[in-house]
Every structure is written in C-alpha cells, then in structure tokens.
Enzyme design. Structure first.
Site, PDB file in Angstrom:
ATOM      1  CG  ASP A 188      34.608  17.949  18.703  1.00 52.60           C
ATOM      2  OD1 ASP A 188      34.421  19.164  18.831  1.00 52.60           O
ATOM      3  OD2 ASP A 188      35.696  17.386  18.876  1.00 52.60           O
TER       4      ASP A 188
ATOM      5  CG  ASN B 157      44.174  23.926  13.821  1.00 52.77           C
ATOM      6  OD1 ASN B 157      44.167  23.964  12.599  1.00 52.77           O
ATOM      7  ND2 ASN B 157      43.128  24.265  14.541  1.00 52.77           N
TER       8      ASN B 157
ATOM      9  CG  HIS C  86      45.668  27.848  12.743  1.00 56.88           C
ATOM     10  ND1 HIS C  86      44.637  27.477  13.573  1.00 56.88           N
ATOM     11  CD2 HIS C  86      46.709  28.174  13.561  1.00 56.88           C
ATOM     12  CE1 HIS C  86      45.027  27.571  14.836  1.00 56.88           C
ATOM     13  NE2 HIS C  86      46.284  27.996  14.857  1.00 56.88           N
TER      14      HIS C  86
ATOM     15  CG  ASP D 107      41.032  27.491   8.278  1.00 61.18           C
ATOM     16  OD1 ASP D 107      40.593  27.193   9.414  1.00 61.18           O
ATOM     17  OD2 ASP D 107      41.511  28.604   8.006  1.00 61.18           O
TER      18      ASP D 107
ATOM     19  CD  GLU E  71      37.431  21.511  17.877  1.00 63.06           C
ATOM     20  OE1 GLU E  71      37.838  20.982  18.919  1.00 63.06           O
ATOM     21  OE2 GLU E  71      37.466  22.757  17.678  1.00 63.06           O
TER      22      GLU E  71
END
Length: 351
Positions: free
Chosen positions: A234, A242, A247, A251, A277
C-alpha cells in the site's frame, strides 16, 4: 595485472554487440534506473552497465564513475564475460593476482570490491555486464547476488527491446511496408482489444494484472499445494498526494510505483493492482523469510526511485497454509499490512 583473455567466440560476440547499435549513444533513463536499483540493493557507491567492445569498455549507464569508457585490458568486466553464465565476484581486488596492480585499483576510483553479472543476448553471447563496485573489500549476500542477476536479465531484455524498436523504425521508413504493417497492426490491435475486453485481466492504468486475474492466480496457487506467499503493498499517505497535488499526479505515482515493482520483481511471480493505491504480489516457491526479504528490496527500491514526490510503501506478507481458502490467505496478508501501517509505515510486516 593479468590482461583478460578473449572468448573463443569473440568475433560472433562482437557482431552481437554491434547489432544493438548502442555504443556511444546518449544516456537513457531506463538503463540509469536499473543501475541505481542495483547499487541500492547491493549497498554499493558505484555501479554500471558496461559493454565490452573490441578494445574498450564503454558505459551505457554509470553511477560513481567519472570516465565514460576505459581500456578493455584494464576492465574487470572483460574478465567477467569469460564466464557468461556466472556472476564474477572479487571480494578484494588487492588480494587478487588479476587486479592488484590494475590502475583502477591502485588509482581512482580505487576499486576493491567488484561483482558483475553478464549481459546475454538471445543466443547466450555475453556483450557486457551489470556490475557494482566499492572502494572497500566486501561480500554480497546470496539474496543480493540473486537480485543482481535478476536485474542483469532486465538489462538484457531492455537491450533486445531497444534493438527491436530500432529495426522497426528502419522498416517503417519504407512507405509500402508501413502501410501493410499498419493494416496488420490495426487488425491485431482489434483482436487484442477484443480479447482484453473478454478477459478483463489487466489494469488499464498500470498495465499490471487486475484483481480478477489475481484471485484466479491465488485460487490456482492454493489448489496446487506448493509453497507460496502473498504480499499486499500500500502506498503510504496516498490520499494526501491526491488531495495536495491532484488525481493526475496520483495516477503518475501509481504508474511509477508499478514500474519500480515490475523491475524489482524481475518477472518472479504475479504483480497485480489490488485496488486503489494497493498492489499485490504473489510469490510462488518461496517461504515467508524469502518473501519478506524480497519485499524489503521492493520497499527500498520504491523509496529510492521516488523523484518529484517522496513515496514509500507499507507491505504485509503471509505464507499460504494448508487448508487456507483464498479469502483467509488474503485476510491474513491484509492484517499484516495494517500492522505495518500501525507500526509507522514504510516497513514490511510478516504474518
């Protein structure tokens, strides 16, 4: 100093090197990244992708090394390619008759330790090495040596991909061939898209397997009854990335972490995006201690590869137990992941 002999297949080996058309080319980030990962995993200040030409050693990528090339007669890697299927390790160059009066041992950069894994073409010809070096006598742990060999295979694959891409570009210069190949490519792409839509096994953002493919692989591994481990990985504080950077930046972080994990795994096991994630890594034929060590390498590689944004990962890893359902196996790995987060993040927790 003992000058390195030349392989019996030297002429064929040099032709293989020339086919790559890489000598004296500009630096490329993909090679630099693999050198950086090798140095980080082995804990060395110097590393390189070295290619052995007729009379010189030329570095496609280098870390901690000033000169872009050296004479072949003084190159450690010219000795390493003589055993193309073995990693050459020199614990102390001053105690080795081949190197104790080598100018790169007695002078800058003062090499004392060397380890080089040969780079092989598709026919098994050694064109160079991925190597790490230090100014002090050292040893490599077995896991570090295995990681160096795995990364050398990635460099070899990158060389072959580069050669194939160049050949394709040359062919595309012919208009008639280009139009014919474009039709073929379009047809193949339609078939590939149809197959992907049917199978739905890949995550479109990262290119890794998706959750559906992961569950299928876990079911197969569970039924096989062979040793296997599952790691859940994670990205730490991903929501803050974010929220702060947007975002698109998030990404980009996901793609970067996926690429680093793919390079570090060196094709061992199945990497998947588990959701959001979170990633998953199915490691077959390893026990919990081995899997934990491999996860430590992955954690360090992600932290080292972070550039624009600092990124770390927390990892929970669990071994399959006889009678485990897939759900129980996943639940145990998930509990280990949360224990890693509670323990301060940027760590590996086994359960």
């Amino acid at each position: 100093m003992l000058r390195p002999a030349k392989p019996d297949n030297e002429a064929e080996r040099l032709r293989a090197l020339q086919r790559y058309d890489i000598l004296d080319s500009a630096p490329e980030a993909a090679f630099d990244d693999l050198v950086a990962i090798a140095a980080a995993i082995c804990g060395m200040p110097m590393a390189s992708v070295a290619l052995i030409d007729a009379d010189r050693q030329w570095f496609k990528a280098r870390l901690g090394i000033e000169d872009p090339q050296t004479p072949r007669d003084a190159a450690f890697c010219a000795h390493a390619i003589l055993q193309p299927h073995e990693t050459m390790v020199v614990p102390d160059a001053r105690a080795d008759a081949r190197f104790r009066d080598n100018p790169y041992v007695t002078g800058a950069p003062g090499i004392r330790f060397y380890a080089g894994a040969p780079l092989l073409d598709a026919d098994g010809l050694a064109v160079g090495t991925l190597c790490v070096m230090d100014g002090e006598p050292r040893t490599l742990e077995p896991q570090q040596q295995a990681a160096l060999q795995a990364l050398s295979r990635q460099v070899s694959a990158l060389l072959e991909l580069r050669r194939t891409s160049r050949a394709l570009r040359l062919q595309l210069q012919e208009r008639a061939w280009y139009e014919e190949q474009l039709v073929k490519f379009s047809d193949a792409l339609e078939l590939a898209n149809a197959d992907l839509n049917e199978q739905a096994r890949l995550d479109p953002l990262t290119g890794l397997a998706n959750r559906r493919a992961l569950v299928a692989a876990l079911e197969q591994a569970s039924a096989a009854g062979r040793p296997a481990c599952l790691a859940l990985l994670d990205i730490d504080h991903f929501k803050a990335i974010n929220d702060t950077h947007g975002h698109p930046a998030g990404d980009e972080v996901l793609v970067q972490v996926a690429a680093t994990l793919r390079a570090t795994s060196a094709g061992h096991g199945l990497l998947a995006r588990h959701g959001g994630e979170e990633f998953a890594w199915l490691l077959p034929e390893v026990d919990l201690a081995q899997a934990t060590l491999q996860c430590e390498y992955a954690r360090e590689a992600v932290a080292f590869a972070s550039q624009a944004l600092p990124v770390t990962i927390s990892i929970g890893v669990s071994a399959h137990r006889p009678g485990d359902t897939v759900g129980e196996w996943l639940q145990r790995a998930d509990a280990a992941l949360y224990a890693a987060k509670r323990g301060g993040r940027d760590r590996v927790q086994a359960a």
